[in-house]
Design a protein around this motif. Structure first.
Motif, PDB file in Angstrom:
ATOM      1  N   VAL A   1      -0.480  -0.323   8.811  1.00  0.00           N
ATOM      2  CA  VAL A   1      -0.857  -1.050   7.600  1.00  0.00           C
ATOM      3  C   VAL A   1      -0.861  -2.535   7.926  1.00  0.00           C
TER       4      VAL A   1
ATOM      5  N   GLY B   1       0.813  -1.200   0.000  1.00  0.00           N
ATOM      6  CA  GLY B   1       0.000   0.000   0.000  1.00  0.00           C
ATOM      7  C   GLY B   1       0.847   1.250   0.000  1.00  0.00           C
TER       8      GLY B   1
ATOM      9  N   ILE C   1       0.895   5.286   1.704  1.00  0.00           N
ATOM     10  CA  ILE C   1       0.352   6.277   2.629  1.00  0.00           C
ATOM     11  C   ILE C   1       0.649   7.665   2.066  1.00  0.00           C
TER      12      ILE C   1
END
Length: 652
Positions: free
Chosen positions: A191, A176, A178
């Motif tokens: 996460v 992912g 941020i």
């Protein structure tokens, strides 16, 4: 007759040294730091007054004044026998020994400066606003919770990637990105790394150059899931015992633990740390504030400690997954005012961002909205866990309806205890930040000993689970800066009297309470068995660093009568060395029930033998009991007197 300045100088000199020693090497608590600093101011003022007095007498003597003769002779009488040793011990100045006078004053100044250094160097020199770190929290067979802090917005966006440790270093999976970090979470984000393989060694990397390692839990039902290890402790304070040459944020206990774990064989390497509260000490030695930022700054300083990266055989504490419970010093000493009263809201903010965000999931039936729950439950290999929150929901202790868990958490715990475990899970491990036993006779009301009705409800559910579910209950706790192992025998079993003798291994729900990981310990003996409900197994109060290593493994019974058993071994480490080991077992594959649960047994005992000073320490430990008795007696007399007075007034 001793003059007031001399008396003040001698008294404050003794106070500086005694309370300075206590603060720096024994107990870094309130009010020792203010006493030391205040005593130094009074001491220097008294010494200055005495020096001026001496100069005045000398001036008058030089002028031949008759009125000064008596004062001159008095001064000489005081100082004629002043030796260097007397000056150093008393701190009193001497006109005849200016060198030793300066030395003794310098000693007092140095002690106060060291106290001030311990108090504020970390606070001032390391505000840690720029602290950046990453760590792994709860790990399941297919997921891992990652929490990190990055205050430098120039590093955004933060890309999170992972890969198997044995793979090509160029093949990373991106989990992912941020895009935003700001002060609303103190620049902290979490996460969950997903789609992982069970029992696999992974590496993770963030685009801001934070990296780490972790191993996923084994697949349930697999051979690897029959064994596991983890460590547990509580309570840490940087640079204590104080060392002027040490980094002010260094945590010696973390480094001792790192060294000890590095010596373990691969099969005993722990999967995680179960840390049972007092990760920060907001109010020790002094509280500098109660705002959100004050609490956040304490977490930042702990995570800025060089001890996290201290390496022993390529093992670091930051790569060990840590999961956390909350206790009082993360809020306020002996907190029992719920989750709405200040300073709890400010205290809970960083605890949620830094710890809850990486913790295990809430129980399947939390009996409250999941967003409002700070107790957790998970399964790892042969054990299931329930992590209690004994601070957030508690009421004032000692009342008929006092609660340490709150209604929702209590119901969730009772539901957990009554629920059968899946195949291959033989242990229900319940963690509490404060001890379950009432054998600690100082601060008993702050433990489960202040909530005896609720404790009895939980104990009965534990005994019932051991009788009916084929599991064994183990309690883990912290808080006390001491170690004690305690048994709670099931009264329905009709056990013989020898099963209730102190220091006797046997059956029953077992509790292992351990701490501190790095903090002070009490030289007084405050734990003792007083009835047949809480049976002492072992008490070990000494040691600035203590932690427990819990290992569970399946082993074949050598006698052949029980087949295979799941064996839990608890190893107590004191100052980095194994001090005591204890074993419990659960039979596998055959007949189950309370009658098949064998008594525990001591495997190793390296603790120091009790010496001549133990009765003295035990007597000191009973002082609070005596104080409580006197206070209760005085209150009863006052109440009786008031009742008589009120009765007499009504008659008139």
């Amino acid at each position: 007759m001793v003059s007031l300045p001399r008396f003040a100088a001698a008294t404050t000199s003794a106070a500086i040294r005694v309370f300075g020693f206590i603060l720096l090497r024994w107990i870094p608590g309130w009010p020792f730091a203010p006493i030391v600093i205040t005593s130094l101011v009074i001491y220097l003022s008294s010494v200055s007054s005495l020096s001026q007095d001496t100069r005045l007498v000398d001036d008058r003597a030089n002028k031949g004044g008759k009125a000064s003769t008596k004062r001159t002779s008095d001064s000489s009488a005081h100082e004629s026998g002043d030796s260097a040793l007397k000056i150093l011990l008393t701190g009193l100045p001497s006109k005849r020994s200016p060198f030793w006078t300066r030395v003794t004053a310098l000693i007092n100044v140095i002690v106060a400066v060291l106290a001030l250094d311990f108090l504020i160097r970390g606070l001032v020199v390391y505000p840690s606003a720029d602290a950046a770190f990453s760590r792994i929290g709860y790990v399941s067979p297919t997921t891992a919770n990652l929490v990190f802090r990055e205050p430098d917005t120039a590093q955004l966006p933060i890309i999170i990637s992972y890969q198997e440790a044995s793979q090509d270093p160029t093949k990373w999976t991106q989990e992912g990105t941020i895009y935003k970090l700001d002060n609303t979470t103190d620049f902290v984000a979490s996460v969950t790394l997903k789609n992982l393989k069970p029992g696999t060694h992974y590496q993770y990397a963030l685009s801001n150059n934070q990296t780490g390692n972790f191993v996923t839990s084994p697949r349930p039902g697999s051979k690897e899931a029959s064994r596991m290890s983890f460590v547990t402790s509580s309570c840490l304070k940087p640079n204590f015992p104080y060392n002027i040459l040490s980094h002010p944020l260094r945590v010696p206990g973390i480094e001792q633990m790192t060294d000890a774990l590095a010596k373990l064989p691969a099969l005993l390497k722990p999967s995680f740390m179960l840390f049972l509260g007092d990760f920060i000490y907001i109010d020790v030695p002094l509280r500098f504030g109660s705002s959100i930022d004050h609490y956040r700054s304490e977490y930042r300083r702990i995570y800025s400690s060089p001890s996290w990266k201290y390496s022993s055989d390529d093992n670091t504490a930051i790569d060990l997954p840590w999961i956390h419970t909350l206790d009082d010093h993360e809020i306020e000493n002996d907190w029992s005012k719920g989750n709405k009263t200040a300073p709890y809201p400010a205290a809970s903010d960083p605890f949620i961002h830094y710890h809850v965000s990486a913790n295990p999931p809430v129980p399947a039936k939390p009996f409250a909205h999941p967003d409002d729950v700070t107790y957790f439950s998970f399964v790892n290999g042969p054990a299931s866990f329930f992590m209690l929150d004994s601070r957030t929901y508690r009421s004032e202790p000692g009342e008929e309806d006092s609660t340490i868990l709150g209604y929702a958490q209590l119901q969730s715990l009772l539901e957990y205890l009554s629920t059968p475990e899946p195949t291959g899970v033989y242990w229900k491990i319940i963690s509490s930040s404060v001890p379950f036993t009432k054998n600690w006779k100082v601060g008993t009301s702050d433990t489960w000993g202040g909530f005896l009705n609720e404790r009895r409800t939980v104990l009965e559910a534990m005994w019932r689970a051991e009788r009916e579910l084929g599991v064994r209950i183990v309690l883990l706790s912290g808080d006390r800066h001491e170690f004690a192992a305690t048994r709670f025998p099931d009264p329905e079993l009709g056990l013989p009297s020898q099963q209730f003798q102190p220091n006797t291994p046997g059956t029953g729900v077992h509790e292992f309470s351990v701490g501190p990981l790095s903090m002070f310990y009490l030289p007084a003996r405050t734990y003792r068995q007083t009835d047949n409900e809480d049976v002492t197994l072992k008490y070990a109060p000494d040691g600035n660093s203590k932690f427990g290593l819990v290992n569970i493994a399946e082993i074949a019974d050598e006698s052949g009568t029980l087949g295979r058993s799941s064996i839990l071994t608890y190893s107590l480490y004191v100052d980095g060395e194994v001090a005591w080991r204890y074993e419990l077992s659960v039979p596998i594959g055959g007949k189950t029930g309370i009658e098949t649960l064998q008594p525990g047994r001591v495997l190793e005992d390296n603790l120091w033998p009790e010496t001549w000073d133990v009765p003295l320490k035990a007597a000191v430990g009973k002082v609070p009991d005596f104080g409580d008795l006197v206070a209760k007696k005085a209150a009863a007399i006052i109440e009786e007197t008031l009742n008589r007075f009120q009765g007499g007034a009504k008659t008139e």
